[in-house]
Scaffold this motif. Structure first.
Motif, mmCIF file in Angstrom:
data_model
loop_
_atom_site.group_PDB
_atom_site.id
_atom_site.type_symbol
_atom_site.label_atom_id
_atom_site.label_comp_id
_atom_site.label_asym_id
_atom_site.label_seq_id
_atom_site.Cartn_x
_atom_site.Cartn_y
_atom_site.Cartn_z
ATOM 1 N N ALA A 184 17.840 5.432 -0.726
ATOM 2 C CA ALA A 184 16.550 4.896 -0.286
ATOM 3 C C ALA A 184 16.293 5.215 1.185
ATOM 4 O O ALA A 184 15.180 5.606 1.569
ATOM 5 N N LEU A 185 17.312 5.089 2.000
ATOM 6 C CA LEU A 185 17.146 5.352 3.432
ATOM 7 C C LEU A 185 16.999 6.841 3.716
ATOM 8 O O LEU A 185 16.331 7.224 4.678
ATOM 9 N N ALA A 186 17.589 7.691 2.878
ATOM 10 C CA ALA A 186 17.571 9.131 3.134
ATOM 11 C C ALA A 186 16.226 9.757 2.824
ATOM 12 O O ALA A 186 15.797 10.683 3.519
ATOM 13 N N ILE A 187 15.533 9.286 1.772
ATOM 14 C CA ILE A 187 14.312 9.989 1.378
ATOM 15 C C ILE A 187 13.042 9.141 1.441
ATOM 16 O O ILE A 187 11.949 9.679 1.265
ATOM 17 N N SER A 188 13.175 7.842 1.696
ATOM 18 C CA SER A 188 11.972 7.010 1.828
ATOM 19 C C SER A 188 11.442 7.063 3.255
ATOM 20 O O SER A 188 12.187 7.327 4.206
ATOM 21 N N ASP A 189 10.149 6.797 3.396
ATOM 22 C CA ASP A 189 9.546 6.658 4.723
ATOM 23 C C ASP A 189 9.446 5.185 5.106
ATOM 24 O O ASP A 189 9.753 4.802 6.224
ATOM 25 N N ARG A 190 8.991 4.385 4.168
ATOM 26 C CA ARG A 190 9.009 2.927 4.327
ATOM 27 C C ARG A 190 9.793 2.327 3.168
ATOM 28 O O ARG A 190 9.853 2.916 2.081
ATOM 29 N N ILE A 246 0.332 9.286 -9.223
ATOM 30 C CA ILE A 246 1.293 8.299 -8.734
ATOM 31 C C ILE A 246 2.518 8.371 -9.631
ATOM 32 O O ILE A 246 2.413 8.248 -10.851
ATOM 33 N N LEU A 247 3.699 8.581 -9.049
ATOM 34 C CA LEU A 247 4.950 8.593 -9.808
ATOM 35 C C LEU A 247 5.822 7.434 -9.352
ATOM 36 O O LEU A 247 6.188 7.344 -8.179
ATOM 37 N N ILE A 248 6.141 6.545 -10.284
ATOM 38 C CA ILE A 248 7.070 5.446 -10.021
ATOM 39 C C ILE A 248 8.411 5.851 -10.618
ATOM 40 O O ILE A 248 8.558 5.950 -11.836
ATOM 41 N N ALA A 249 9.380 6.127 -9.774
ATOM 42 C CA ALA A 249 10.695 6.597 -10.215
ATOM 43 C C ALA A 249 11.701 5.462 -10.061
ATOM 44 O O ALA A 249 12.068 5.092 -8.944
ATOM 45 N N ASP A 250 12.131 4.896 -11.191
ATOM 46 C CA ASP A 250 13.027 3.733 -11.205
ATOM 47 C C ASP A 250 14.459 4.221 -11.406
ATOM 48 O O ASP A 250 14.829 4.655 -12.490
ATOM 49 N N GLU A 251 15.257 4.165 -10.342
ATOM 50 C CA GLU A 251 16.645 4.648 -10.349
ATOM 51 C C GLU A 251 16.714 6.071 -10.907
ATOM 52 O O GLU A 251 17.432 6.355 -11.874
ATOM 53 N N PRO A 252 15.990 7.027 -10.305
ATOM 54 C CA PRO A 252 15.905 8.380 -10.883
ATOM 55 C C PRO A 252 17.194 9.167 -10.861
ATOM 56 O O PRO A 252 17.324 10.147 -11.605
ATOM 57 N N SER A 280 0.838 -1.197 0.000
ATOM 58 C CA SER A 280 0.000 0.000 0.000
ATOM 59 C C SER A 280 0.871 1.244 0.000
ATOM 60 O O SER A 280 2.006 1.218 0.502
ATOM 61 N N LEU A 281 0.366 2.320 -0.568
ATOM 62 C CA LEU A 281 1.051 3.606 -0.601
ATOM 63 C C LEU A 281 0.102 4.656 -0.041
ATOM 64 O O LEU A 281 -1.070 4.716 -0.427
ATOM 65 N N TYR A 282 0.623 5.492 0.877
ATOM 66 C CA TYR A 282 -0.212 6.480 1.551
ATOM 67 C C TYR A 282 0.169 7.891 1.125
ATOM 68 O O TYR A 282 1.306 8.153 0.730
ATOM 69 N N LYS A 283 -0.795 8.773 1.216
ATOM 70 C CA LYS A 283 -0.586 10.171 0.867
ATOM 71 C C LYS A 283 0.506 10.769 1.750
ATOM 72 O O LYS A 283 0.579 10.473 2.942
ATOM 73 N N TYR A 284 1.362 11.587 1.167
ATOM 74 C CA TYR A 284 2.450 12.322 1.825
ATOM 75 C C TYR A 284 3.682 11.478 2.118
ATOM 76 O O TYR A 284 4.619 11.965 2.741
ATOM 77 N N GLU A 285 3.709 10.206 1.700
ATOM 78 C CA GLU A 285 4.893 9.390 1.970
ATOM 79 C C GLU A 285 5.589 8.990 0.676
ATOM 80 O O GLU A 285 4.997 9.012 -0.401
ATOM 81 N N ILE A 286 6.868 8.646 0.814
ATOM 82 C CA ILE A 286 7.635 8.040 -0.271
ATOM 83 C C ILE A 286 7.892 6.582 0.109
ATOM 84 O O ILE A 286 8.451 6.302 1.178
ATOM 85 N N LEU A 287 7.462 5.684 -0.752
ATOM 86 C CA LEU A 287 7.672 4.260 -0.532
ATOM 87 C C LEU A 287 8.878 3.809 -1.341
ATOM 88 O O LEU A 287 8.879 3.902 -2.574
ATOM 89 N N GLY A 288 9.923 3.357 -0.668
ATOM 90 C CA GLY A 288 11.114 2.869 -1.346
ATOM 91 C C GLY A 288 11.008 1.384 -1.636
ATOM 92 O O GLY A 288 10.441 0.628 -0.841
ATOM 93 N N ILE A 289 11.528 0.968 -2.778
ATOM 94 C CA ILE A 289 11.604 -0.455 -3.125
ATOM 95 C C ILE A 289 13.044 -0.739 -3.516
ATOM 96 O O ILE A 289 13.606 -0.096 -4.410
ATOM 97 N N THR A 290 13.664 -1.688 -2.837
ATOM 98 C CA THR A 290 15.056 -2.011 -3.113
ATOM 99 C C THR A 290 15.225 -3.522 -3.136
ATOM 100 O O THR A 290 14.284 -4.278 -2.916
ATOM 101 N N VAL A 318 4.475 8.693 -4.306
ATOM 102 C CA VAL A 318 5.803 8.477 -4.887
ATOM 103 C C VAL A 318 6.324 7.101 -4.502
ATOM 104 O O VAL A 318 6.413 6.763 -3.316
ATOM 105 N N ILE A 319 6.668 6.319 -5.519
ATOM 106 C CA ILE A 319 7.328 5.025 -5.326
ATOM 107 C C ILE A 319 8.739 5.156 -5.887
ATOM 108 O O ILE A 319 8.924 5.415 -7.077
ATOM 109 N N LEU A 320 9.728 5.001 -5.033
ATOM 110 C CA LEU A 320 11.128 5.142 -5.423
ATOM 111 C C LEU A 320 11.785 3.765 -5.484
ATOM 112 O O LEU A 320 11.877 3.073 -4.466
#
Length: 495
Positions: free
Chosen positions: A459-465, A417-423, A275-285, A449-451
Motif C-alpha cells: 500500500a505504501l509503495a504504490i498508493s498516493d493517499r 474505476i477499478l477497485i482491486a481487493d488484495e490483487p 474522493s478519488l482523483y485522476k492519475y492517483e491510486i487511493l489505498g484502503i487498509t 484505481v482503488i487498492l
C-alpha cells in the motif's frame, strides 16, 4: 544429524506433452520446517499434490518415506502414511462443528460416539496449546485463523508425520500469524515435519530451517536459511535481479473522478466518505474486520447500501447491481477469486473475455472463437500467465495464475474505476511487481484505481493517499510518501 523422513529423486511430471516438473530432488528431515518457494507456475502445487498422492509422477520417479520405497501413492495411502495437506482454501466443512471437522478423517464405524469425538478434538487442540475453544461451535462462526488451527488439529488426529501448509497466512491477522508460528514451533518439538509454501518471503525466513527454490519446473537450489537473504532468494526464483521501488505519482493529480458521501450499510460500515482523483491510486487498509471488502462490494452493487451517494465525474449515479456497475465503468477484482471471481469450470479464454463479450462478436452477433482467443492472448502474454494454454480450465491453474486471469478480465473490460481487493494475494514476487506496474499504468492513463490491501509495504509503495479503516469506519487519511508502516498500524489500532 537429523533423520531423513522423506526423499524424492528424479521426479518428473508431464501434462499433455508439457513437462511441468523436471528431475526434481527433494528431501525433508524429521522435525524440520522446509520452505518451498517459487513463482506462480514454478511447479510447487504439482509437487505437493504428488507428495499427497493426488497426482501421479512420471515413470522413473523414486519416493522414499522413512526408508521405504513408495509406489503409486493414493490420497488415502498418503494419509495412512502420515502425510496431511492444509490447502490455501482449507477444505473444511463450515456447516459442521469444530469437533466434527477435526475428527472427520479418523471416524471409524457407522455410529458416531459424540463424547469420544469431542474428547479427541479437545486433546488435539490441547496438544497445540489451544485450550479455550468450544469444540461444539459451528466452524462458520469462527475466524479464518481459528479455522487454520482446526485444520492443524485434524492433521494431528490423523497422526501426521508430515504436514504441508500451502499459503497458511494468506487471510490471517498479525496476531493470528504469530499464533501459527507458535504452533509450528510446538509441532517441531514433536518431531513433526512441515513443508511451508508461501509467497511472503519474510515469513519463510522467520519460520524455515531450509528453503528449496523451484523455477520453471526445476529445482534451482536447496539451502539452509542462514545462507540466503531476501534479494538472493528473489533472484533465484525469477532468474534475474528484482528490486521493489516506490511507484507513486510524482506529478499533479487531475480532477475529481469518483466520490463517495456518507455511504452506510449497518452493521457492516457507516458514514464512508472519500474522493478519488485522476492519475492517483487511493489505498484502503485496516486490520482484519475493518469491513473494507464489504464497502467495496457495495460500491460494485453486490450489497445494497442503507444510505449514501456515489458520484462519477461530478454526476450522481445509482449502482443497482454488479452488471449495472460494469456498464457504468466500475469494475471490482474480489479478494476471494475462487468463490466470487472465477468460472472455475471454464477456460482461461472464457474467463478473460466474460465481461466484454461485445468485443468478440462477429457480424451475426455471435461469439467469434478467433476474436476471443486473440483478445485473451494479449493478456496471457503481457501478464506471463502459465501454462500458456488458452483452453485450459481455470480450476487446474495455480492460485497466482488464477489471479492473473481475473486481473486480465477487468483490464479487458476497460474500466473507468477499478477497485482491486488484495490483487496480489497468493501471487509471486515477479507477478506482484508486474501487477503494481499495471495498476500504476492504469492510473496514469486516467483510470481511477482503488487498492484495498492488508500488505502495508504494498500500500505504501504504490498508493498516493491511504485511507485507514477500523470497525467499518474511516479513522484516518495519510499521504503515502510521508508515513510509515508503524504509523499506519498505530492509527488503525487506536482509531
Amino acid at each position: 544429524m537429523a533423520k531423513e523422513i522423506l526423499r524424492i529423486h528424479a521426479l518428473n511430471k508431464t501434462y499433455s506433452g508439457i513437462k511441468v516438473l523436471s528431475d526434481i530432488d527433494f528431501s525433508l528431515q524429521e522435525g524440520e520446517v522446509h520452505g518451498l518457494v517459487g513463482e506462480n507456475g514454478a511447479g510447487k502445487t504439482t509437487l505437493i499434490k504428488i507428495i499427497a498422492g493426488v497426482e501421479k509422477p512420471d515413470d522413473g520417479t523414486q519416493m522414499i518415506m522413512e526408508g521405504k520405497q513408495v509406489h503409486r501413492l493414493t490420497p488415502a495411502q498418503a494419509i495412512q502414511m502420515g502425510i496431511s495437506v492444509i490447502y490455501q482454501d482449507l477444505s473444511l466443512f463450515p456447516n459442521l462443528s469444530i469437533a466434527e471437522n477435526i475428527c472427520i478423517g479418523s471416524l471409524k464405524g457407522q455410529i458416531v460416539n459424540w463424547g469420544e469425538m469431542n474428547t479427541t478434538a479437545r486433546a488435539a487442540l490441547n496438544e497445540i496449546g489451544c485450550t479455550n475453544i468450544d469444540v461444539n461451535t459451528r466452524l462458520s462462526e469462527v475466524s479464518i485463523g481459528m479455522q487454520q488451527i482446526v485444520a492443524i488439529a485434524r492433521a494431528i488426529t490423523l497422526k501426521s508425520r508430515i504436514i504441508i501448509m500451502d499459503e497458511p497466512t494468506a487471510s490471517l491477522s498479525a496476531s493470528e500469524v504469530n499464533m501459527l508460528y507458535r504452533i509450528i514451533h510446538m509441532l517441531k518439538k514433536e518431531d513433526i515435519s512441515i513443508i511451508y509454501i508461501s509467497h511472503k518471503l519474510d515469513e519463510v525466513f522467520t519460520i524455515a530451517d531450509r528453503i528449496s527454490i523451484l523455477r520453471d519446473g526445476e529445482m534451482i537450489a536447496t539451502r539452509p536459511v542462514h545462507e540466503l537473504d531476501q534479494q538472493s532468494l528473489i533472484s533465484m526464483m525469477v532468474g534475474r535481479e528484482l528490486r521493489f521501488l516506490p511507484m507513486r505519482n510524482n506529478g499533479e493529480v487531475g480532477e475529481k473522478i469518483f466520490e463517495v458521501r456518507g455511504l452506510s450499510k449497518k452493521p457492516l460500515f457507516q458514514d464512508i466518505s472519500f474522493s478519488l482523483y485522476k492519475y492517483e491510486i487511493l489505498g484502503i487498509t485496516g486490520l482484519v474486520g475493518a469491513k473494507r471488502s464489504e464497502m467495496a462490494q457495495t460500491l460494485f452493487g453486490l450489497l445494497k447500501a442503507d444510505k449514501g451517494s456515489i458520484f462519477m465525474n461530478g454526476r450522481e449515479i445509482k449502482v443497482k447491481s454488479a452488471a449495472d456497475a460494469i456498464s457504468k465503468g466500475i469494475c471490482y477484482l474480489p479478494e476471494d477469486r475462487r468463490g466470487q471471481g472465477l468460472f472455475l469450470q471454464q477456460s482461461m479464454v472464457n474467463n478473460i473475455t466474460a465481461t466484454a463479450l461485445d468485443k468478440v462478436l462477429n457480424r451475426f452477433k455471435l461469439i467469434s472463437a478467433k476474436k476471443e482467443l486473440s483478445s485473451a492472448e494479449v493478456y496471457i502474454g503481457n501478464l506471463n500467465i502459465k501454462p500458456k494454454i488458452p483452453e485450459i480450465k481455470v480450476e487446474y491453474m495455480s492460485g497466482g495464475n488464477q489471479q492473473k486471469v481475473l486481473f486480465s478480465r477487468w483490464l479487458n473490460a476497460e474500466p473507468q474505476i477499478l477497485i482491486a481487493d488484495e490483487p496480489t494475494s497468493g501471487v509471486d514476487v515477479g507477478a506482484k511487481a508486474e501487477i503494481h506496474r499495471l495498476l500504476r499504468e492504469l492510473a496514469e492513463s486516467g483510470v481511477g484505481v482503488i487498492l484495498i490491501s492488508s500488505d502495508l509495504s504494498e500500500a505504501l509503495a504504490i498508493s498516493d493517499r491511504i485511507i485507514i479503516m477500523r470497525n467499518g469506519q474511516i479513522v484516518h487519511e495519510v499521504r503515502a510518501d510521508s508515513t510509515t508502516q508503524e504509523d499506519v498500524i498505530q492509527k488503525g489500532l487506536m482509531g
